[in-house]
Motif scaffolding. Structure first.
Motif, PDB file in Angstrom:
ATOM      1  N   LYS A   1       0.845  -1.197   0.000  1.00 47.44           N
ATOM      2  CA  LYS A   1       0.000   0.000   0.000  1.00 47.44           C
ATOM      3  C   LYS A   1       0.878   1.243   0.000  1.00 47.44           C
ATOM      4  O   LYS A   1       1.886   1.324   0.702  1.00 47.44           O
ATOM      5  N   SER A   2       0.494   2.223  -0.802  1.00 47.58           N
ATOM      6  CA  SER A   2       1.268   3.461  -0.858  1.00 47.58           C
ATOM      7  C   SER A   2       1.171   4.190   0.467  1.00 47.58           C
ATOM      8  O   SER A   2       0.133   4.205   1.123  1.00 47.58           O
TER       9      SER A   2
ATOM     10  N   PHE B   1      -1.394   7.233   1.177  1.00 44.16           N
ATOM     11  CA  PHE B   1      -2.788   7.002   1.581  1.00 44.16           C
ATOM     12  C   PHE B   1      -2.901   6.222   2.900  1.00 44.16           C
ATOM     13  O   PHE B   1      -3.938   5.622   3.181  1.00 44.16           O
ATOM     14  N   THR B   2      -1.850   6.268   3.707  1.00 41.78           N
ATOM     15  CA  THR B   2      -1.936   5.724   5.061  1.00 41.78           C
ATOM     16  C   THR B   2      -2.262   6.859   6.026  1.00 41.78           C
ATOM     17  O   THR B   2      -1.911   8.012   5.793  1.00 41.78           O
TER      18      THR B   2
ATOM     19  N   ASN C   1      -5.161  10.503   5.430  1.00 39.02           N
ATOM     20  CA  ASN C   1      -4.047  10.270   4.509  1.00 39.02           C
ATOM     21  C   ASN C   1      -3.021  11.386   4.691  1.00 39.02           C
ATOM     22  O   ASN C   1      -3.206  12.261   5.542  1.00 39.02           O
TER      23      ASN C   1
ATOM     24  N   GLU D   1       4.898  10.104  -3.160  1.00 43.32           N
ATOM     25  CA  GLU D   1       5.190   8.787  -2.589  1.00 43.32           C
ATOM     26  C   GLU D   1       6.681   8.592  -2.365  1.00 43.32           C
ATOM     27  O   GLU D   1       7.100   8.023  -1.339  1.00 43.32           O
TER      28      GLU D   1
ATOM     29  N   ALA E   1      -4.041   8.763  -6.569  1.00 46.12           N
ATOM     30  CA  ALA E   1      -4.338   7.355  -6.300  1.00 46.12           C
ATOM     31  C   ALA E   1      -4.284   6.522  -7.577  1.00 46.12           C
ATOM     32  O   ALA E   1      -3.725   5.413  -7.593  1.00 46.12           O
TER      33      ALA E   1
ATOM     34  N   GLU F   1      -3.795   2.892  -6.510  1.00 46.06           N
ATOM     35  CA  GLU F   1      -4.554   2.778  -5.270  1.00 46.06           C
ATOM     36  C   GLU F   1      -6.049   2.984  -5.542  1.00 46.06           C
ATOM     37  O   GLU F   1      -6.424   3.660  -6.500  1.00 46.06           O
ATOM     38  N   GLU F   2      -6.862   2.425  -4.678  1.00 47.41           N
ATOM     39  CA  GLU F   2      -8.291   2.705  -4.717  1.00 47.41           C
ATOM     40  C   GLU F   2      -8.652   3.429  -3.440  1.00 47.41           C
ATOM     41  O   GLU F   2      -8.333   2.974  -2.344  1.00 47.41           O
ATOM     42  N   ILE F   3      -9.288   4.592  -3.582  1.00 48.49           N
ATOM     43  CA  ILE F   3      -9.748   5.321  -2.402  1.00 48.49           C
ATOM     44  C   ILE F   3     -11.257   5.459  -2.464  1.00 48.49           C
ATOM     45  O   ILE F   3     -11.850   5.511  -3.536  1.00 48.49           O
TER      46      ILE F   3
END
Length: 338
Positions: free
Chosen positions: A2-3, A6-7, A18, A293, A321, A326-328
């Motif tokens: 996971k990037s 987006f944590t 995020n 990132e 994303a 990524e999916e948000i």
């Protein structure tokens, strides 16, 4: 994997969903020079929350009428400002974003019909008004204005306060030997020039127990001005006083040409994070998810402050994303097309 962009990021009692922060940018949209929230502010800030920005930080919101960057900037010098700010905060939080406010005072760079004040009676340049050197009484009143601004920010429901100590505005003016020629406890040595900011922080903490950020200009682009090593020292001292994150910008104390390129201020965030052992925010021409990132994966900063790119693209988190695979979660109203 996971990037990291987006944590979540937790600071004190606040968790930001995020690492994307909307950098404070003046909107010049308050009407009648009253510093109050307008429909423009509601649309502008809340749309970025809809776009899934983790932390929405309001523009420099002045703690005194005399300290406005322009007569049309937001203010927090009166209890009358609280209701509009509360409405704005509620709208931001309704979409899952964290709400922050930047408290500031323009000092010698203020646009105001009456007298303006500064650490020393030195104008910004030949085209601007000459300020009055602040008396001890002026200093005390201004510090208290920051304290009252923090109280109102708490009443309005903000999660985070940032103190504006950058871009040649009042706190930046106190910190810099280029604009601070005082010979009392607020000037002279590096330690004395820091005194005003430290006293602001201590007074703010009397009203505010949440996270505190400080924006700095980590390079004044002048051989006689503060250098990065000075700001590493300042950052260590701020950390001792409970500052949670240093937002690393640059310039603004004097007019100078700055060589601007993608990530041009990143080295300041990286150095201060490492040398002062404090969390930092990176800002300055960060426009892509891959760029953001890389900064986070290599532990060069903790938050990504995005400015103009969020003016161009209110849904930049979605853009980033997709770039990162990524999916948000979309707002439910946009689910069919996200």
């Amino acid at each position: 994997m996971k990037s990291k962009l987006f944590t979540p990021y937790t600071v004190k009692n606040v968790t930001i969903k995020n690492r994307i922060t909307m950098s404070p940018m003046c909107m010049y949209s308050s009407e009648n020079e009253d510093g109050k929230v307008t429909d423009w502010h509601l649309t502008h800030y809340i749309s970025r929350a809809v776009g899934q920005v983790g932390l929405i930080m309001l523009e420099a919101t002045t703690v005194t009428r005399q300290g406005q960057i322009s007569p049309h900037d937001l203010g927090i010098w009166s209890d009358e400002h609280v209701s509009g700010l509360s409405k704005l905060v509620a709208g931001i939080k309704a979409h899952g974003s964290t709400a922050a406010i930047q408290l500031g005072h323009a000092g010698r760079k203020a646009i105001f019909d009456g007298d303006i004040i500064a650490p020393s009676s030195i104008p910004f340049d030949e085209s601007t008004k000459k300020p009055i050197e602040m008396s001890k009484s002026d200093i005390k009143e201004t510090i208290d204005a920051f304290k009252q601004g923090a109280r109102r920010a708490k009443e309005a429901g903000f999660d985070i306060i940032e103190i504006h100590g950058a871009h040649g505005y009042l706190i930046s003016q106190f910190l810099s030997p280029l604009s601070n020629k005082r010979t009392d406890t607020y000037g002279g040595s590096k330690e004395n020039r820091l005194t005003f900011l430290i006293e602001v922080l201590e007074c703010v903490k009397e009203e505010w127990s949440g996270p505190i950020f400080v924006r700095i200009s980590a390079n004044e682009y002048h051989e006689q001005g503060n250098q990065l090593t000075d700001f590493i020292y300042y950052s260590k001292e701020m950390k001792k006083r409970g500052v949670d994150l240093i937002d690393c910008s640059s310039g603004g104390v004097v007019r100078t040409a700055i060589n601007v390129f993608p990530g041009y201020q990143l080295k300041y965030a990286e150095a201060i994070k490492k040398e002062a052992d404090v969390a930092t925010g990176a800002v300055g021409m960060i426009t892509s998810g891959l760029q953001a990132e890389e900064i986070l994966q290599n532990n060069r900063a903790d938050l990504i402050f995005v400015a103009r790119e969020l003016l161009r693209d209110p849904y930049w988190p979605r853009t980033a994303a997709k770039e990162l695979g990524e999916e948000i979660e979309p707002p439910k109203q946009y689910g069919r097309s996200w």
